[in-house]
Design a protein around this motif. Sequence first.
Motif, PDB file in Angstrom:
ATOM      1  N   UNK A   1       9.519 110.639 -35.951  1.00  0.00           N
ATOM      2  CA  UNK A   1       9.273 109.867 -34.739  1.00  0.00           C
ATOM      3  C   UNK A   1       7.786 109.669 -34.543  1.00  0.00           C
ATOM      4  N   UNK A   2       7.411 108.427 -34.177  1.00  0.00           N
ATOM      5  CA  UNK A   2       6.033 108.147 -33.802  1.00  0.00           C
ATOM      6  C   UNK A   2       5.958 108.018 -32.281  1.00  0.00           C
ATOM      7  N   UNK A   3       5.064 108.800 -31.696  1.00  0.00           N
ATOM      8  CA  UNK A   3       4.785 108.689 -30.263  1.00  0.00           C
ATOM      9  C   UNK A   3       3.329 108.329 -30.018  1.00  0.00           C
ATOM     10  N   UNK A   4       2.489 108.445 -31.052  1.00  0.00           N
ATOM     11  CA  UNK A   4       1.059 108.194 -30.908  1.00  0.00           C
ATOM     12  C   UNK A   4       0.782 106.699 -31.079  1.00  0.00           C
ATOM     13  N   UNK A   5       1.257 105.949 -30.111  1.00  0.00           N
ATOM     14  CA  UNK A   5       1.215 104.492 -30.120  1.00  0.00           C
ATOM     15  C   UNK A   5       2.542 104.011 -29.559  1.00  0.00           C
ATOM     16  N   UNK A   6       3.014 102.849 -29.935  1.00  0.00           N
ATOM     17  CA  UNK A   6       4.367 102.455 -29.519  1.00  0.00           C
ATOM     18  C   UNK A   6       5.399 103.425 -30.095  1.00  0.00           C
ATOM     19  N   UNK A   7       6.421 103.729 -29.321  1.00  0.00           N
ATOM     20  CA  UNK A   7       7.441 104.668 -29.782  1.00  0.00           C
ATOM     21  C   UNK A   7       8.262 104.012 -30.882  1.00  0.00           C
ATOM     22  N   UNK A   8       8.362 104.682 -32.044  1.00  0.00           N
ATOM     23  CA  UNK A   8       9.111 104.156 -33.172  1.00  0.00           C
ATOM     24  C   UNK A   8       9.837 105.287 -33.877  1.00  0.00           C
ATOM     25  N   UNK A   9      11.008 104.924 -34.412  1.00  0.00           N
ATOM     26  CA  UNK A   9      11.735 105.845 -35.278  1.00  0.00           C
ATOM     27  C   UNK A   9      11.575 105.332 -36.697  1.00  0.00           C
ATOM     28  N   UNK A  10      11.108 106.184 -37.614  1.00  0.00           N
ATOM     29  CA  UNK A  10      10.862 105.784 -39.001  1.00  0.00           C
ATOM     30  C   UNK A  10      11.857 106.517 -39.892  1.00  0.00           C
ATOM     31  N   UNK A  11      12.645 105.769 -40.619  1.00  0.00           N
ATOM     32  CA  UNK A  11      13.638 106.380 -41.494  1.00  0.00           C
ATOM     33  C   UNK A  11      12.971 106.861 -42.781  1.00  0.00           C
ATOM     34  N   UNK A  12      13.734 107.537 -43.610  1.00  0.00           N
ATOM     35  CA  UNK A  12      13.178 108.139 -44.820  1.00  0.00           C
ATOM     36  C   UNK A  12      12.620 107.103 -45.783  1.00  0.00           C
ATOM     37  N   UNK A  13      13.143 105.880 -45.744  1.00  0.00           N
ATOM     38  CA  UNK A  13      12.638 104.867 -46.668  1.00  0.00           C
ATOM     39  C   UNK A  13      11.450 104.113 -46.094  1.00  0.00           C
ATOM     40  N   UNK A  14      10.966 104.551 -44.921  1.00  0.00           N
ATOM     41  CA  UNK A  14       9.773 103.946 -44.335  1.00  0.00           C
ATOM     42  C   UNK A  14      10.066 102.841 -43.361  1.00  0.00           C
ATOM     43  N   UNK A  15      11.324 102.521 -43.106  1.00  0.00           N
ATOM     44  CA  UNK A  15      11.666 101.458 -42.154  1.00  0.00           C
ATOM     45  C   UNK A  15      11.421 101.953 -40.739  1.00  0.00           C
ATOM     46  N   UNK A  16      10.634 101.203 -39.969  1.00  0.00           N
ATOM     47  CA  UNK A  16      10.302 101.589 -38.601  1.00  0.00           C
ATOM     48  C   UNK A  16      10.967 100.653 -37.618  1.00  0.00           C
ATOM     49  N   UNK A  17      11.387 101.207 -36.506  1.00  0.00           N
ATOM     50  CA  UNK A  17      12.020 100.378 -35.476  1.00  0.00           C
ATOM     51  C   UNK A  17      11.855 100.986 -34.102  1.00  0.00           C
ATOM     52  N   UNK A  18      11.927 100.123 -33.092  1.00  0.00           N
ATOM     53  CA  UNK A  18      11.826 100.587 -31.708  1.00  0.00           C
ATOM     54  C   UNK A  18      13.217 100.986 -31.235  1.00  0.00           C
ATOM     55  N   UNK A  19      13.416 102.238 -30.837  1.00  0.00           N
ATOM     56  CA  UNK A  19      14.761 102.695 -30.444  1.00  0.00           C
ATOM     57  C   UNK A  19      15.145 102.240 -29.042  1.00  0.00           C
TER      58      UNK A  19
END
Length: 1017
Positions: free
Chosen positions: A13-31
């Motif tokens: 999970x990225x919280x240091x910026x826009x909140x994003x969930x990043x899957x193991x293959x590097x795909x990022x998305x806003x939950x």
Amino acid sequence: MSHLSALHGVAHLRLLGPVEYVSADGTAGRPGAPGPQAVLAALALRARTLVTIDQLVDGLYDDDPPASARRVIVNYVHRLRTYLDRAHAAGGEGGAVASGDGGATVIGTMADGYVLRLPAERVDALLFGQLTLRARRAATQGDAAYAASVLKGALGMWQGPALAGLPGPYAQEQRRALAEQRASATEHHLELSLACGRHEEVVPEILCALEAYPYRERLHGALMLALYRSGRSADALLAYDHARQVLADEMGIDTGPALDELHAAVLAGDRTLLAVPDTARVTAAPADVQVRSAVPAPGVPAQLPAVPCDFTGRHEEVCTLVAALSGHAAHPVAVITGMGGVGKTALALRTAHAVTGSFPDGQLYAELRAPCGAPGDPADVLAGFLTALGVPHERLPASVSDRAALFRTLLSDRAVLVVLDNAAGVAQVGPLLPGADQCAVLVTARELAALPAAVKVSLKGLEPHDSVELIGKVAGIRRIEEEPDAVAALAAASGYLPLALRAIGARLALRPSWPVATLLSRMSDQARLLGELRVGELTVEAVFEQSYAQLSPQRARAFLELSLPHCVEFGVKGAAAVLELPEREAEDVLEALVDAVLLETRAPGRYRYHDLVGAYARATARVALTEEERRHVMRRAADFLCASVAGAVLATQPLAGRLTAELRPRRSAGEDVGTGQEAMRWIRGALPTVAAVAEQVAGSGDPEAVALAVDGLMLAPCFEETVPLGTLAPAATALVRSAVAYCDEDVVGTAHYAAGVILKKHSSLDCLDRSRAHLLKALEIFGDSPAPAEGHRPFLTVLFTHAMLAQLDAMRADFTSARAHAERSVEMAVVSGDQGLVTRRRTLLLQIRAQDPDGRRDLARIREQCRELAGLLTCGNDVKWLIRVMTTEADTLLYGGRPAQAAALYRQVLQRTRTSGHARNETECLYRLAEALLLTGDTHAAVDHARQALRGAQLAQEHLLMARSHQALGRSLQAVRAERAVRAGQEDGEAAEHLEKAAELYRVLGLPTGSGAAVGH
């Protein structure tokens, strides 16, 4: 490099910026929308911790949430789970963030809330905190380059304001907190870059940072230092002027002292500022590698049990272990040793949890002791480790060596912490040690000296204040607040052993109506002490039993026998005498018991039992040894102590030969007590043991042991100037009863004499009456005037008895009787033919004449005789009695109205007492000197000497000395107050208090106010 490469291959999970969930293959998305994102962030920032629905509501809404708020939260969690399920499926198998079950597993339902089952290292905001902490620790340890590289990677994880766009008070609060962490890390990174000598290239970075944080003085200071080191002194001074203007114009404040001092140093051209600290290590890994190392691979083992919730104290030990395990040493091993119940496991778990961030590939834990207490099989432990690391059970190698080799291979490129609890020895631990440099091992054991380790921590009991705190955590803080002194006494009675403290706390918690004093009273009974210390099925006794069961028969018997004499501490000679072994063999046994953590050693050749271990040993001895065997042990202990006291007498006393000539035959040669002051120090240290053993022997019913103990106590008054003799009173009284029951008249008479002399120094209500009764009984048994030919013991006993009775009568102001007894002692001394003995008895007679108001008509004659005797005592090197005769001469000057001359002579005496170590005589001289100084008008000096006298009297534990000292201090304080001529002051109350205490002590003793005399043989 960015954090994306560092987190490659793991969902996070990225919280240091826009909140994003990043899957193991590097795909990022806003939950989802901002609302669900805010809920996910609240769970992520408290990963693996229950967050209640009410907490989520409070964090999402302001003061007045809608009635549907809880339903909204439930709906948001459902949406988040759906999103995570889709992301998991799209990201492939590597996208599993927990156990592979998708979103429902990531967000679990617990009680009235939810928990995000994502490791903290996979939430970038939490990882950022771990990395900044790691960097600060590395900087503290002098590794600036490593710390700077870690911070650079951590700061590279930021992609904008934290929690960007999230609603609610919780998100706003966390945004501020994370922004402050970022600013602080930026400052630290730039300062570390300066420490690494990067002053020129760091200037642009500092200028950029100041655009974001214009009011942070540390950044302004960093800029000044970077410019100055780059040869730009003028720019550095301009930077200071700019900082001052910014702070004054926009904040209305002045620059701080640190910035001002730096400015002054630049102005002065201080060249020390140019020196780059020699702390940068050139081997630091790239920042992205450091970040990656903190991120665990999927399915890593996390076997650490929880830290006990009542863990208390041990701050220094935790810091030592954390530094050893999380530093940069290759393959660190740390060992915690200590007796059973001392808290080794709790400390290990507290330490292990503190360093998990340094071991991202997991933590392995094994209990190396079976429930029955037998050592665990390394093969079984390795099977568990290998299974946890992904090896199928059917592929486990058969032999221990093959399993150990596979274990080391699997950990060769991983950073894993291995915790081995309750190890039995090096042979058990060896196969369980990984070989990789980045792995670490933490071992607990009773003793493990042979294992090489980066650090070894030997645990003792908790500190007293931590012990009280631990009881409070278990029993409730109310018990401490209501009965603090009783709880502190309970902690002391438990020997500050954590297991015992928890047992005490548990018993108090289950008995809320019991006063703490009730449990304290029960624990004072040695027979039931260990029975009171239980925590469920675990008892302190069972913990000690595990160590005892591993001893050889010889060592087990020695462990029991050595515990029977209640010795505070003992040496090799004493142990050899009690065990009837040669000293070398006895020392081997003692060291083996130390290795088994059943004995403690505080200095070479000195040993002691922990209070609870001693209680266990004595309880076991009552069952394992016959009554006759226990009697023999106590007889040998009494024999050794009697021989040791006799040795101290021979080393220090003029009459030593006669005093020791007719003692009972002794098997032991006793302790090597040294000579002179060494022997004095020995007797001071040995007195508690002499008292304890004598009192035990009194209850043994063994005539030989009783006679030996009586001999020892008969000699103890030889040291009345150096030891608090009154502490022997209970033992002396008990020995009289035992002597009467079991021994002949010679022993009985000697016991009465010893009790009479010792009780004279005791501080009980009727001590002087009892003292006199015992002394008169000694005269009745031995007769009023036995001849020397009838034996040294009865002759000297009667002579000294007359001297003691003379002193008692003088204290009571019955000077007629006192002179009669003193004259009788002189006559007997003359018959002995010993001129030194005659001189001492004549000194006693002069003391009584000087104290007697009716005998002071010829003070000049008494003074003349004192000088004559002083010459004889000087020739005979009899320091003890020289001090007394000089004190008597000074007394005649004081009584004769010549206080200044008396004070001068008292000062000479005081110097002799301090040189010779005669503490009691020093106290007597101090209060007499205070009285003389008071008469000379030197009131402040009188107060000072009276206070010193009171301290000495309290150490001597004698009522009469305390009464005289309180009286001298009270009168001196009154005089100080009178000199100041004030209406009231502190001296008024303090003076009255001391005078009242003096009066009360005189009443207790049944003596007229102001009575007192020097006492001695």
